[in-house]
Design a protein around this motif. Structure first.
Motif, short mmCIF file in Angstrom:
data_model
loop_
_atom_site.label_atom_id
_atom_site.label_comp_id
_atom_site.label_asym_id
_atom_site.label_seq_id
_atom_site.Cartn_x
_atom_site.Cartn_y
_atom_site.Cartn_z
N ARG A 1 0.82 -1.20 0.00
CA ARG A 1 0.00 0.00 0.00
C ARG A 1 0.86 1.26 0.00
O ARG A 1 0.60 2.21 -0.75
N ASP A 2 1.91 1.28 0.82
CA ASP A 2 2.79 2.45 0.86
C ASP A 2 3.55 2.62 -0.45
O ASP A 2 3.76 3.74 -0.91
N LEU A 3 3.98 1.50 -1.05
CA LEU A 3 4.66 1.59 -2.34
C LEU A 3 3.76 2.19 -3.40
O LEU A 3 4.18 3.05 -4.19
N ALA A 4 2.49 1.74 -3.43
CA ALA A 4 1.55 2.26 -4.42
C ALA A 4 1.27 3.74 -4.17
O ALA A 4 1.18 4.53 -5.12
N ALA A 5 1.13 4.13 -2.91
CA ALA A 5 0.87 5.54 -2.59
C ALA A 5 2.05 6.40 -3.00
O ALA A 5 1.88 7.49 -3.56
N GLY A 6 3.28 5.94 -2.72
CA GLY A 6 4.45 6.70 -3.13
C GLY A 6 4.58 6.81 -4.63
O GLY A 6 4.94 7.87 -5.17
N PHE A 7 4.27 5.71 -5.33
CA PHE A 7 4.32 5.74 -6.79
C PHE A 7 3.29 6.71 -7.35
O PHE A 7 3.57 7.47 -8.29
N ALA A 8 2.07 6.68 -6.80
CA ALA A 8 1.03 7.58 -7.29
C ALA A 8 1.41 9.04 -7.08
O ALA A 8 1.21 9.88 -7.96
N ALA A 9 1.97 9.34 -5.90
CA ALA A 9 2.38 10.72 -5.64
C ALA A 9 3.48 11.16 -6.59
O ALA A 9 3.46 12.29 -7.12
N ALA A 10 4.45 10.26 -6.86
CA ALA A 10 5.55 10.62 -7.77
C ALA A 10 5.03 10.82 -9.19
O ALA A 10 5.47 11.76 -9.89
N LEU A 11 4.12 9.98 -9.64
CA LEU A 11 3.61 10.12 -11.01
C LEU A 11 2.77 11.38 -11.16
O LEU A 11 2.85 12.07 -12.18
N ARG A 12 1.98 11.71 -10.14
CA ARG A 12 1.19 12.95 -10.22
C ARG A 12 2.11 14.18 -10.26
O ARG A 12 1.79 15.16 -10.92
N GLU A 13 3.23 14.11 -9.53
CA GLU A 13 4.19 15.21 -9.62
C GLU A 13 4.78 15.31 -11.02
O GLU A 13 4.98 16.39 -11.56
N GLU A 14 5.07 14.15 -11.62
CA GLU A 14 5.64 14.14 -12.96
C GLU A 14 4.66 14.66 -13.99
O GLU A 14 5.05 15.18 -15.04
N LEU A 15 3.36 14.54 -13.70
CA LEU A 15 2.34 15.05 -14.62
C LEU A 15 2.12 16.55 -14.46
O LEU A 15 1.39 17.14 -15.26
N ASP A 16 2.71 17.16 -13.46
CA ASP A 16 2.60 18.60 -13.24
C ASP A 16 3.97 19.23 -13.53
O ASP A 16 4.89 19.12 -12.74
N PHE A 17 4.09 19.88 -14.69
CA PHE A 17 5.38 20.42 -15.10
C PHE A 17 5.84 21.59 -14.23
O PHE A 17 7.01 21.95 -14.27
N ARG A 18 4.93 22.17 -13.45
CA ARG A 18 5.36 23.21 -12.51
C ARG A 18 6.27 22.62 -11.44
O ARG A 18 7.18 23.29 -10.95
#
Length: 624
Positions: A269-286
């Motif tokens: 669960r923690d791995l998936a949450a960390g991955f989701a947070a990292a991918l959402r950051e990568e989708l925000d070019f700011r």
């Protein structure tokens, strides 16, 4: 006709007041918020039961009104308590959200079907059904399936390829080959997105042919209205919606796997949450623009970084670095050493580093220097982790198993029970195998270290995993610049230089001054406190104050436990008193065959059951 209208107007109002009253009573008795919909259904069912028990024409007497009201409340509370145990409040969303949920469920089901079809096409069907098939290259099949599944699963595979502490070596090697190159998006869609984000007058010209295209974005040459030559990183128009849907699937799968023994041990669960947070950051070019600014703020001029001109969540405009990818450059050991020291300085001293320095992100510039691109993935480690990492590398350099054990336990999350002596012996054998006489340490040493960490149940934090991922990626880039370049040997030399710099007279003097500044206020107060303590000892007034349950969580736990115990005792006491009163024939007769003691007994019995329901709901309610 008038009586009929009064009935049909008065009944809804009366029923609404009844529902509100029952909802408030249930909230106070059960100790939780109860929805009006389930309260209304419980009231309707209770009215039906009451009608069947008392009869439609039975007029309640004043003496039995409390029993009838108590029984009605008991039925409602009992139904609500049963519903709360089976389907807790909040587990079912309100009806206003059902249509949106249905649409998302249909979209998710379609995506599930596509992913399942991809998995079966690559031979993963037996594994999905819990059966293994001999003669199948599972790692390769998994890589191909993830690559065909799209952007989110490609990124997931790339992240998993960095977790040598979790996956076998063949999986790590295979997932490291994942590439997210895809055909470019249609130019008309890209141009429309640029106009929406920056306006039609932001650029003098934009080259429709992209320099590079990946699953998240593509890069175009452009000229600003000011005449500056730049590159424009544009997000693919449909990538965010696809990624959000896939992240929902990944999150649900992680919740399912978390309930398994191995999934819980790995912290899925923690791995998936960390991955989701990292991918959402990568989708925000700011975020990438801020990453470039953060890395540039702590970097020297040995490696060139692009300067950001404009940024939105989907468009990033940067300087165009004049150079060629290092894959086509001549071998140069000096450039390899410069790049390694640049990244090591970021990791060990600055705490902000480029986490994906693969050959495609490193350019050889026309002036002979190196340039770094793509800051969507940037790692950050705090000072405590940096210090522990420095001590780990220093222990490896000195061949100190005890120091390596201590620093490793500081870097990782340790289980409740661990045999430190056995861990130290295992680390000693590891160092003898990789750092003994005549051995040439390489980056594979860290892979064996990850396997050892996993065997002892230690969990590597994502920040440290990102460091080793960056170093493993960097080794491939350094191998392109200088084949045979040994990253471990050069890293040890860098660490030795840093230690030497700290031991110069100026550094020691500065360190001592900083420490004295931190300790001086305490030293000033120390004589007065010693005087107070000795005075209290001399006069016999020395005492020690200890606060029990100083932690709010401890107080909350004890308070809740005492609350449940008290409710249980009160409910049991009321039940015993009810049984005694119901068995007694004393007191004035209220109605034929029913005495006052029995009326009290029935009411106490209702109170006992209500208190028992409160305890049952508290026991079965999910902990947040």
């Amino acid at each position: 006709m008038g009586d009929f209208l009064v009935y049909w107007i008065g009944f809804p109002v009366t029923f609404l007041l009844l529902v509100l009253g029952m909802s408030l009573a249930a909230r106070r008795i059960l100790g939780l918020r109860v929805g009006l919909v389930r309260t209304a259904l419980a009231c309707l069912l209770a009215m039906s039961i009451a009608t069947g028990v008392f009869g439609e024409t039975t007029a309640p007497t004043a003496s039995l009104a409390t029993i009838q009201l108590g029984l009605s409340l008991l039925v409602v509370i009992g139904l609500l308590a049963f519903a709360e145990v089976i389907v807790p409040t909040g587990s079912i969303p309100p009806p206003t959200e059902w249509w949106g949920m249905l649409r998302r469920r249909i979209a998710r089901t379609r995506r599930y079907s596509r992913i399942t079809a991809i998995a079966f096409r690559h031979g993963l069907g037996p594994y999905l059904r819990g059966r293994e098939r001999s003669g199948t290259d599972l790692a390769r099949s998994l890589r191909l399936a993830l690559q065909d599944a799209g952007v989110t699963f490609v990124k997931l595979g790339q992240v998993l390829s960095t977790r040598a502490d979790l996956l076998p070596e063949d999986f790590v090697d295979e997932l490291s080959l994942l590439q997210d190159k895809v055909p470019p998006a249609e130019w008309d869609e890209v141009r429309a997105l640029l106009d929406d984000e920056l306006g039609p007058d932001a650029f003098r010209e934009v080259d429709p042919e992209p320099l590079a295209a990946a699953s998240i974005a593509q890069v175009h040459r452009a000229v600003l209205a000011s005449g500056a030559e730049v590159v424009v990183k544009v997000q693919r128009p449909d990538v965010r919606a696809v990624a959000e849907g896939d992240l929902d699937i990944v999150s649900r799968l992680a919740e399912t796997l978390q309930r398994t023994r191995w999934g819980s041990a790995l912290g899925v669960r923690d791995l998936a949450a960390g991955f989701a947070a990292a991918l959402r950051e990568e989708l925000d070019f700011r975020v990438e623009a801020r990453n470039i600014a953060a890395v540039a703020a702590v970097s020297d001029s040995s490696v060139e970084l692009p300067q950001v001109h404009m940024s939105t969540s989907r468009v990033l405009v940067m300087d165009r670095l004049d150079g060629v990818p290092v894959r086509g450059a001549a071998e140069d050991e000096g450039l390899a050493r410069t790049l390694l020291r640049f990244v090591l300085r970021q990791v060990m001293l600055d705490g902000v580093f480029h986490a994906d320095p693969h050959p495609g992100n490193v350019l050889l510039l026309s002036d002979g220097r190196l340039g770094l691109l793509d800051f969507g993935s940037v790692g950050r480690i705090d000072s405590n982790l940096r210090s522990a990492l420095q001590r780990l590398l220093l222990a490896i350099d000195r061949g100190d198993p005890a120091g390596l054990t201590d620093s490793l336990l500081e870097l990782t999350s340790r289980p409740e029970e661990i045999d430190e002596q056995r861990l130290e012996r295992a680390l000693g054998q590891f160092m003898a195998r990789h750092l003994g006489a005549g051995m040439r340490p390489d980056v594979e040493m860290f892979g064996d270290l990850f396997l050892l960490v996993s065997r002892f149940g230690l969990r590597v934090p994502p920040e440290i995993a990102a460091v080793f991922r960056a170093l493993a990626t960097l080794e491939g880039t350094l191998g392109v610049l200088s084949p045979g370049f040994n990253i471990v040997v050069e890293s040890r030399a860098f660490a030795a230089e840093q230690i030497t710099e700290r031991l110069t007279p100026e550094s020691v003097k500065r360190t001592v001054a900083e420490e004295l500044q931190a300790v001086l206020p305490m030293l000033r107060r120390l004589p007065r406190r010693i005087d107070r303590i000795t005075g209290a000892v001399e006069q016999g007034r020395l005492s020690m104050s200890i606060r029990l349950f100083a932690d709010e969580r401890d107080r909350s736990f004890v308070t809740g436990l005492l609350h449940q115990v008290m409710l249980t005792v009160l409910g049991a006491t009321a039940g015993v008193m009810a049984v005694l009163l119901l068995g007694s024939s004393g007191g004035p007769e209220v109605v034929p065959d029913v005495g006052l003691h029995q009326v009290f007994g029935y009411n106490l019995l209702i109170v006992s059951v209500l208190l028992g329901l409160r305890v049952v709901v508290a026991v079965f309610r999910p902990r947040s």
